[in-house]
Design a protein around this motif. Structure first.
Motif, mmCIF file in Angstrom:
data_model
loop_
_atom_site.group_PDB
_atom_site.id
_atom_site.type_symbol
_atom_site.label_atom_id
_atom_site.label_comp_id
_atom_site.label_asym_id
_atom_site.label_seq_id
_atom_site.Cartn_x
_atom_site.Cartn_y
_atom_site.Cartn_z
ATOM 1 N N ASP A 167 -19.222 1.528 26.552
ATOM 2 C CA ASP A 167 -20.391 1.023 25.598
ATOM 3 C C ASP A 167 -19.778 1.672 24.644
ATOM 4 O OD1 ASP A 167 -21.176 -0.782 27.386
ATOM 5 O OD2 ASP A 167 -22.303 0.513 28.581
ATOM 6 N N VAL A 168 -18.861 2.168 24.459
ATOM 7 C CA VAL A 168 -19.256 3.281 22.798
ATOM 8 C C VAL A 168 -18.938 2.197 21.498
ATOM 9 C CG1 VAL A 168 -16.800 3.602 22.538
ATOM 10 C CG2 VAL A 168 -17.909 5.060 21.519
ATOM 11 N N LYS A 169 -19.498 2.062 20.306
ATOM 12 C CA LYS A 169 -19.873 0.961 19.017
ATOM 13 C C LYS A 169 -18.877 1.022 18.640
ATOM 14 C CE LYS A 169 -22.884 -0.695 21.472
ATOM 15 N NZ LYS A 169 -24.493 -1.377 20.835
ATOM 16 N N VAL A 170 -17.871 0.377 17.903
ATOM 17 C CA VAL A 170 -17.427 0.720 16.800
ATOM 18 C C VAL A 170 -17.833 1.597 15.478
ATOM 19 C CG1 VAL A 170 -16.140 -0.141 14.380
ATOM 20 C CG2 VAL A 170 -16.534 -1.873 16.790
ATOM 21 N N ARG A 171 -18.819 2.009 15.520
ATOM 22 C CA ARG A 171 -19.877 2.987 14.645
ATOM 23 C C ARG A 171 -19.590 4.413 15.056
ATOM 24 N NH1 ARG A 171 -24.170 1.702 12.668
ATOM 25 N NH2 ARG A 171 -24.512 -0.208 13.600
ATOM 26 N N GLN A 172 -18.927 4.738 16.229
ATOM 27 C CA GLN A 172 -18.413 5.472 16.675
ATOM 28 C C GLN A 172 -16.647 6.343 15.708
ATOM 29 O OE1 GLN A 172 -19.873 7.224 19.368
ATOM 30 N NE2 GLN A 172 -18.722 9.452 18.733
ATOM 31 N N PHE A 173 -16.709 5.508 14.863
ATOM 32 C CA PHE A 173 -15.421 5.294 14.215
ATOM 33 C C PHE A 173 -15.342 5.363 12.782
ATOM 34 C CE2 PHE A 173 -14.147 3.482 18.361
ATOM 35 C CZ PHE A 173 -12.823 4.335 18.702
ATOM 36 N N SER A 174 -16.752 5.669 12.327
ATOM 37 C CA SER A 174 -17.014 4.948 11.334
ATOM 38 C C SER A 174 -16.394 5.895 10.114
ATOM 39 C CB SER A 174 -18.739 4.952 10.970
ATOM 40 O OG SER A 174 -18.947 6.051 11.440
ATOM 41 N N GLU A 175 -16.280 7.038 10.468
ATOM 42 C CA GLU A 175 -15.851 8.407 8.993
ATOM 43 C C GLU A 175 -14.409 8.047 9.020
ATOM 44 O OE1 GLU A 175 -14.299 13.082 9.223
ATOM 45 O OE2 GLU A 175 -15.416 12.339 11.321
ATOM 46 N N PHE A 176 -13.914 7.429 9.932
ATOM 47 C CA PHE A 176 -12.399 6.576 9.648
ATOM 48 C C PHE A 176 -12.008 5.078 9.450
ATOM 49 C CE2 PHE A 176 -12.818 9.591 13.252
ATOM 50 C CZ PHE A 176 -12.431 10.476 12.542
ATOM 51 N N ILE A 177 -13.173 4.282 9.415
ATOM 52 C CA ILE A 177 -13.467 2.670 9.242
ATOM 53 C C ILE A 177 -13.433 2.726 7.443
ATOM 54 C CG2 ILE A 177 -14.327 1.290 8.936
ATOM 55 C CD1 ILE A 177 -15.037 1.197 11.647
ATOM 56 N N PRO A 178 -13.648 3.828 6.813
ATOM 57 C CA PRO A 178 -13.364 2.967 5.149
ATOM 58 C C PRO A 178 -12.307 2.728 4.693
ATOM 59 C CG PRO A 178 -15.379 4.604 5.370
ATOM 60 C CD PRO A 178 -14.025 4.682 6.757
ATOM 61 N N ILE A 179 -11.816 2.254 3.819
ATOM 62 C CA ILE A 179 -10.403 1.755 3.239
ATOM 63 C C ILE A 179 -9.320 2.662 2.809
ATOM 64 C CG2 ILE A 179 -11.158 -0.764 3.366
ATOM 65 C CD1 ILE A 179 -10.734 -0.659 0.218
ATOM 66 N N ASP A 180 -10.014 3.222 2.758
ATOM 67 C CA ASP A 180 -9.721 5.240 1.317
ATOM 68 C C ASP A 180 -9.498 6.115 2.605
ATOM 69 O OD1 ASP A 180 -12.779 5.616 2.515
ATOM 70 O OD2 ASP A 180 -12.302 6.323 0.288
ATOM 71 N N LYS A 181 -9.798 5.254 3.524
ATOM 72 C CA LYS A 181 -9.636 7.077 4.747
ATOM 73 C C LYS A 181 -8.681 6.387 6.019
ATOM 74 C CE LYS A 181 -13.223 9.029 3.822
ATOM 75 N NZ LYS A 181 -12.950 10.553 3.186
ATOM 76 N N HIS A 182 -7.551 5.718 5.232
ATOM 77 C CA HIS A 182 -6.723 4.922 5.941
ATOM 78 C C HIS A 182 -5.413 5.986 5.714
ATOM 79 C CE1 HIS A 182 -7.961 1.597 8.547
ATOM 80 N NE2 HIS A 182 -9.300 2.195 7.424
ATOM 81 N N GLN A 183 -4.493 6.942 6.502
ATOM 82 C CA GLN A 183 -3.610 7.875 5.586
ATOM 83 C C GLN A 183 -2.304 6.561 5.357
ATOM 84 O OE1 GLN A 183 -3.797 11.421 7.994
ATOM 85 N NE2 GLN A 183 -6.168 12.082 7.081
ATOM 86 N N SER A 184 -1.630 6.148 6.314
ATOM 87 C CA SER A 184 -1.021 6.077 6.380
ATOM 88 C C SER A 184 -0.287 4.710 6.082
ATOM 89 C CB SER A 184 0.077 5.602 7.447
ATOM 90 O OG SER A 184 -1.041 5.012 8.613
ATOM 91 N N GLU A 185 -1.886 3.628 5.354
ATOM 92 C CA GLU A 185 -1.471 2.527 5.151
ATOM 93 C C GLU A 185 -2.365 2.595 3.532
ATOM 94 O OE1 GLU A 185 -2.601 0.445 8.721
ATOM 95 O OE2 GLU A 185 -4.270 0.988 8.754
ATOM 96 N N THR A 186 -2.846 1.286 3.037
ATOM 97 C CA THR A 186 -3.205 0.981 1.747
ATOM 98 C C THR A 186 -3.448 -0.012 1.961
ATOM 99 O OG1 THR A 186 -0.997 0.405 0.794
ATOM 100 C CG2 THR A 186 -2.156 2.608 0.608
ATOM 101 N N PHE A 187 -4.753 -0.649 1.243
ATOM 102 C CA PHE A 187 -5.388 -2.180 1.023
ATOM 103 C C PHE A 187 -5.628 -2.525 -0.374
ATOM 104 C CE2 PHE A 187 -6.329 -0.255 4.711
ATOM 105 C CZ PHE A 187 -6.141 -1.189 6.058
ATOM 106 N N ALA A 188 -5.400 -3.624 -0.574
ATOM 107 C CA ALA A 188 -5.692 -3.791 -2.137
ATOM 108 C C ALA A 188 -6.523 -4.926 -2.305
ATOM 109 C CB ALA A 188 -4.341 -4.673 -2.598
ATOM 110 N N PHE A 189 -6.907 -5.279 -3.305
ATOM 111 C CA PHE A 189 -7.980 -6.726 -3.885
ATOM 112 C C PHE A 189 -7.708 -7.276 -4.589
ATOM 113 C CE2 PHE A 189 -9.975 -3.610 -1.257
ATOM 114 C CZ PHE A 189 -11.141 -4.917 -0.385
#
Length: 243
Positions: A167-189
């Motif tokens: 029953d673990v929630k996505v919230r448990q991963f909140s430290e690593f979810i922001p787009i600037d926390k993905h070390q090996s990939e980037t995102f753009a708008f």
């Protein structure tokens, strides 16, 4: 021989169509050369900027064909290759009928999203079933981050936790979810007016720098705080290129 003649004729037709377009856009008479028009267009038009070198090369080829001193004995002096005509045609189509990024994007209504209160294992099951690599995490209609394989890997490495409770929630991963926390990939708008060609170039530039652009999100003005209208991945670009 018939195919060569068609290549020659189509090549010249495309040249003339682009020439007419540029003269209208720049309000220039025929005393300005085609090559100079390309250079001027490249300063304000992204498509011309990206393809400037190719367009200048094609202009030189056209001049060699048209201004042939041996036209009576050898005409045309050179035959454009099938690939060159195809590439010239695609540039022409991009100029006259530009495809927007939103036209090739996965639209918002078809995007699978998650919230912090969703069960992480359910989200991971959906990723496996549908082949999703990146799940936008949305709260109050706003993108707050991305749940991906990178998120899971970072969580395991940083916590040492190799197992997840049912029953673990996505919230448990909140430290690593922001787009600037993905070390090996980037995102753009980008904005809703961005061209597919511009987004394609964004993927290519990141690749040339040895970085991975995972997803390009489309919002009204390109502001990450706005509602996501669609998203584009490298697979969407591949499909666009094959059209």
């Amino acid at each position: 021989m018939e195919n060569e003649s068609k290549n020659f004729e189509e090549f010249i037709t495309i040249y003339n169509e682009l020439d007419e377009f540029m003269r209208k856009e720049l309000n220039q008479d025929y005393w300005v050369s085609h090559s100079e028009l390309i250079r001027r267009m490249a300063k304000t038009n992204k498509i011309f900027d990206i393809y400037k070198d190719e367009l200048l090369s094609f202009a030189r080829l056209r001049n060699a064909i048209v201004h042939n001193p041996d036209k009576r004995e050898a005409h045309p002096i050179a035959e454009p290759h099938d690939y060159i005509v195809m590439k010239y045609r695609k540039i022409r189509d991009n100029v006259l009928r530009p495809t927007r990024a939103l036209d090739i994007a996965v639209r918002s209504k078809n995007i699978y999203t998650a919230s912090f209160d969703d069960k992480a294992l359910d989200v991971m099951a959906a990723m496996k079933e549908h082949g999703y690599s990146h799940i936008p995490v949305v709260e109050d209609g706003r993108l707050v981050g991305i749940f991906s394989e990178n998120t899971i890997f970072s969580y395991i490495v940083n916590t040492g936790n190799l197992s997840l409770e049912k029953d673990v929630k996505v919230r448990q991963f909140s430290e690593f979810i922001p787009i600037d926390k993905h070390q090996s990939e980037t995102f753009a708008f980008v904005s809703r007016d961005a061209l597919a060609l511009e987004v394609e170039e964004m993927f290519a530039k990141k690749l040339r720098k040895g970085k991975r652009l995972a997803v390009v999100f489309i919002t009204e003005t390109g502001d990450p705080r706005e509602k996501v209208l669609g998203l584009v991945t490298v697979w969407d670009i591949a499909g666009y290129r094959e059209e």
